[in-house]
Design an enzyme around this catalytic site. Sequence first.
Site: not given
Length: 342
Positions: A216-217, A224, A233, A259
């Site tokens: 997971d980011i 975002n 993106d 994500e």
Amino acid sequence: MTATTKIANPRDIAHNVMTLVAELNLQPTPQVYHVFYSYLTDEIPELSQLIKVLIRNTQELDEETVFRIYHKFLGAHAMQQRLNLGVEGLQAAVERVEEAVHNVIRETEGFCEHLDNASDQLNADDVTLEVARDVTRGLSSATRDAHGRYSEFNGCLDEYHNEVRRVRSELELVRRDALTDTLTGIANRKNFDASLRDAVTTTMETGAPLSLLMIDIDHFKNFNDSHGHRAGDGVLKAVARVLVNSTKGADTVARYGGEEFSVILPDTTAENAAKLANKLRDNVSGQRIINKKTGKDFGKLTVSIGLTSYKLGENILEFVDRADGALYQAKQEGRNTCIMIQ
């Protein structure tokens, strides 16, 4: 390089596609490749003209623009229309083959009847030289007609086989698109589910180890919200590139959702999976997100990773849930870390 360039060899086309994609500083994802392959072969004139105008006006072709072009001309809806046309063409080819078969059968029956009559005439006791010549001329004419019908039949068969190959190619593109994440060009969730089922089946049959990473980011939602979806993106694509470039061919890198990414690791022990997880975390944290147009530096990325290994006989959902639980723990413990749960 333009779409009007005549390139007959598919290998030459592929080389020119990759060259052009590199010149435009694009990632050679399946969608990008498909767009420029269609451009260079002038497969869809409207697409070729649009690309030509964008290049001529020196307007930057980023992945987002190419993806929009892909979905307009080559996406699922457009592909379905092309498949429908292919099926219609295939049906027409089948009808022509059936008609040709009917004609060949009728011609063969007529030819056999002609042969029987000729045999009767030539075997008659009172046959004359003139009659024999007439019979021979008739046989020659009938043979030419039969040969013409046979050639026509072969032509219909060739047309049918070409249609079959074309429709098969279109179906392969649809299948590939259905299993690919549009934004990042890696496997999508559907592909992940199928690949994991196959990997678990193989492990159950062979006893080989199987590991799974869930990634997971970190703080992606904040990024975002602060910088916009386009920048977000870019982050997703950057992480996907790092994961693909840091794994081997047998591994499956997929966008699991939002994500979150996953990596299926066949023939990989828990120990080796942990080493790879830390390598991936280091490789991602070494990336900085920079806007190509403005040069703005958004800072570096970090990811949290949860990992586990498959236990023979367990349910696939339990396997995934355990990796997800490890990921949740990694995020709870401060992010930018790897946690293993066995």
